[in-house]
Design an enzyme around this catalytic site. Structure first.
Site, PDB file in Angstrom:
ATOM      1  CB  ALA A   1      -0.922  -0.005   1.211  1.00  0.00           C
TER       2      ALA A   1
ATOM      3  CG  ASN B   1      -2.143   3.230  11.085  1.00  0.00           C
ATOM      4  OD1 ASN B   1      -2.541   4.317  10.683  1.00  0.00           O
ATOM      5  ND2 ASN B   1      -0.927   3.062  11.555  1.00  0.00           N
TER       6      ASN B   1
ATOM      7  CB  SER C   1      -2.078  -3.321   2.315  1.00  0.00           C
ATOM      8  OG  SER C   1      -0.983  -4.135   2.622  1.00  0.00           O
TER       9      SER C   1
ATOM     10  CB  THR D   1       7.330 -10.155 -13.990  1.00  0.00           C
ATOM     11  OG1 THR D   1       8.118  -9.916 -15.161  1.00  0.00           O
ATOM     12  CG2 THR D   1       6.518 -11.421 -14.168  1.00  0.00           C
TER      13      THR D   1
ATOM     14  CB  CYS E   1       3.532   1.491  10.654  1.00  0.00           C
ATOM     15  SG  CYS E   1       2.487   0.339   9.795  1.00  0.00           S
TER      16      CYS E   1
HETATM   17  N1  PLP Z   1      -1.751   2.681   5.519  1.00  0.00           N
HETATM   18  C1  PLP Z   1      -2.187   2.181   6.686  1.00  0.00           C
HETATM   19  C2  PLP Z   1      -3.386   2.798   7.336  1.00  0.00           C
HETATM   20  C3  PLP Z   1      -1.542   1.103   7.271  1.00  0.00           C
HETATM   21  O1  PLP Z   1      -1.979   0.613   8.428  1.00  0.00           O
HETATM   22  C4  PLP Z   1      -0.405   0.558   6.621  1.00  0.00           C
HETATM   23  C5  PLP Z   1       0.373  -0.511   7.261  1.00  0.00           C
HETATM   24  O2  PLP Z   1       0.436  -0.603   8.477  1.00  0.00           O
HETATM   25  C6  PLP Z   1      -0.017   1.101   5.399  1.00  0.00           C
HETATM   26  C7  PLP Z   1      -0.700   2.166   4.881  1.00  0.00           C
HETATM   27  C8  PLP Z   1       1.136   0.540   4.643  1.00  0.00           C
HETATM   28  O3  PLP Z   1       0.790  -0.722   4.103  1.00  0.00           O
HETATM   29  P1  PLP Z   1       1.896  -1.662   3.464  1.00  0.00           P
HETATM   30  O4  PLP Z   1       2.459  -2.458   4.595  1.00  0.00           O
HETATM   31  O5  PLP Z   1       1.161  -2.535   2.487  1.00  0.00           O
HETATM   32  O6  PLP Z   1       2.873  -0.787   2.801  1.00  0.00           O
END
Ligand code: PLP
Length: 371
Positions: free
Chosen positions: A72, A152, A197, A235, A317
């Site tokens: 994502a 998140n 994601s 790919t 994160c």
């Molecule tokens: N956006 C939100 C709200 C998320 O919680 C996360 C991952 O924790 C992301 C974006 C990023 O996703 P990805 O791990 O697929 O890069």
């Protein structure tokens, strides 16, 4: 192998659904064709990729295309590229909510270095953006507004449809990070781009996607063989795509039963953690996210004391980066309150027993700390 702890960190990532694993295996073991090859093996792989796109599109607005990415985060970076074309119309302003994930927040900041004006828009103490203030901030110079669906860290749901209306009223586009809401919370039809994601919906890691409304032109993010409409060359992995598609199909199929299950577990957790305060809105939130604080608790110590539960202090994160939670700070919490906050992420594969045992372990460790 030692027994896994009780997993209550479903915002960081989710376990792979068994049905997703089963769908992926043949593409890893037997059907190894390149989906961009013209022969039979290639066409089989390409068909699997298109089936996945169809499965995923059922949970997204109509009239758009899904572009696969590696995550994502990559999808957000791809979507932001739209501002280059809009700049030629004199639009040089980007507005993002102050509570956005680093994928959006840091991408926006990178545009500051390219001469764009980036505004991080405040949220209220409930975690929700004020529409009146946003309406004032969005003007004829605004190219892009980015606001997430479900946060998140705190699970709060933004009024995305109304934010998109405000953006459109001034001729700006709206990018929505729907990562934590996709498959669980309705996605407004009027957004222009959505980042998703797979690993947040019981799918594999290593694949995300950007949904883009028809008629929006994006510059290439990755140059090369011209895959994904020339925007993201490279790919595709049929196994990852098929896994993403199956995960989305399962979310659709199980939407009501998953929601009821997670709500029941969340109610139970709220009962066991009644002495704690919920961070952000108590009602306008996704029930699988419980971000709570208790005065006097040292979460660093709590996490090392409670090894039997996988939970998070603030955003998983951001935790690797050592940065304090910008989301909890944006709510107006002070550093002591932030350090006494935990996030419990409840998912499809949790049971009532998980909640009972985890809350007992956490609360017992807290009582020792506060004694
Ligand atoms: N956006 C939100 C709200 C998320 O919680 C996360 C991952 O924790 C992301 C974006 C990023 O996703 P990805 O791990 O697929 O890069």
């Amino acid at each position: 192998m030692s027994k896994n702890p009780i997993y209550l960190d479903n915002q960081a990532t989710t376990p792979l659904a068994p049905e997703v694993f089963d769908v992926m295996i043949p593409w890893l073991r037997d059907s190894f064709g390149n989906p961009h090859s013209a022969h039979l093996l290639g066409r089989k792989a390409s068909a699997a990729v298109e089936v996945a796109r169809d499965q995923m599109s059922g949970l997204l607005p109509e009239s758009g295309n899904i572009l696969f990415t590696g995550s994502a985060t990559e999808a957000v970076n791809m979507g932001f590229g739209v501002v280059h074309a809009l700049r030629t119309d004199g639009r040089n302003k980007i507005i993002v909510l102050d509570s956005e994930h680093a994928a959006v927040r840091d991408t926006a900041i990178s545009y500051e270095k390219q001469g764009f004006i980036v505004e991080r828009h405040p949220i209220g103490s409930d975690g929700i953006a004020s529409l009146a203030q946003l309406g004032d901030a969005i003007d004829g110079k605004t190219a892009l507004v980015a606001a997430m669906l479900v946060n998140n860290e705190i699970g709060v749901i933004q009024p995305v449809e109304a934010i998109a209306e405000l953006a459109h009223a001034k001729g700006a586009l709206m990018l929505c990070d729907v990562v934590q809401g996709y498959g669980r919370v309705d996605i407004a039809d009027n957004i222009d781009m959505a980042a998703i994601s797979a690993h947040k919906i019981y799918g594999p890691k290593g694949i995300g996607a950007l949904w883009v409304r028809n008629g929006i032109d994006l510059p290439p993010l990755i140059h090369g063989g011209g895959q994904e409409r020339g925007i993201r060359s490279g790919t595709l992995s049929p196994a990852l795509c098929a896994g993403f598609g199956q995960a989305a199909a399962l979310c659709m199929e199980r939407r009501e039963s998953d929601a009821a299950h997670i709500q029941a577990l969340s109610d139970k957790a709220r009962y066991y953690f009644a002495d704690w305060t919920i961070n952000g809105s108590c009602n306008q939130r996704y029930s699988g996210n419980l971000n709570i604080r208790r005065q006097g608790v040292d979460v660093g110590r709590l996490m090392s004391d409670v090894r039997g539960v996988a939970f998070s202090a603030g955003s998983a994160c951001a935790s690797g980066s050592g940065r304090p939670s910008h989301v909890l700070a944006a709510l107006g919490l002070d550093s002591t309150q932030i350090k006494s906050s935990i996030r419990l992420g409840i998912g499809r594969y949790n049971s009532i027993k998980d909640i009972e045992i985890a809350s007992k372990l956490i609360n017992e460790a807290v009582e020792v700390q506060l004694a």
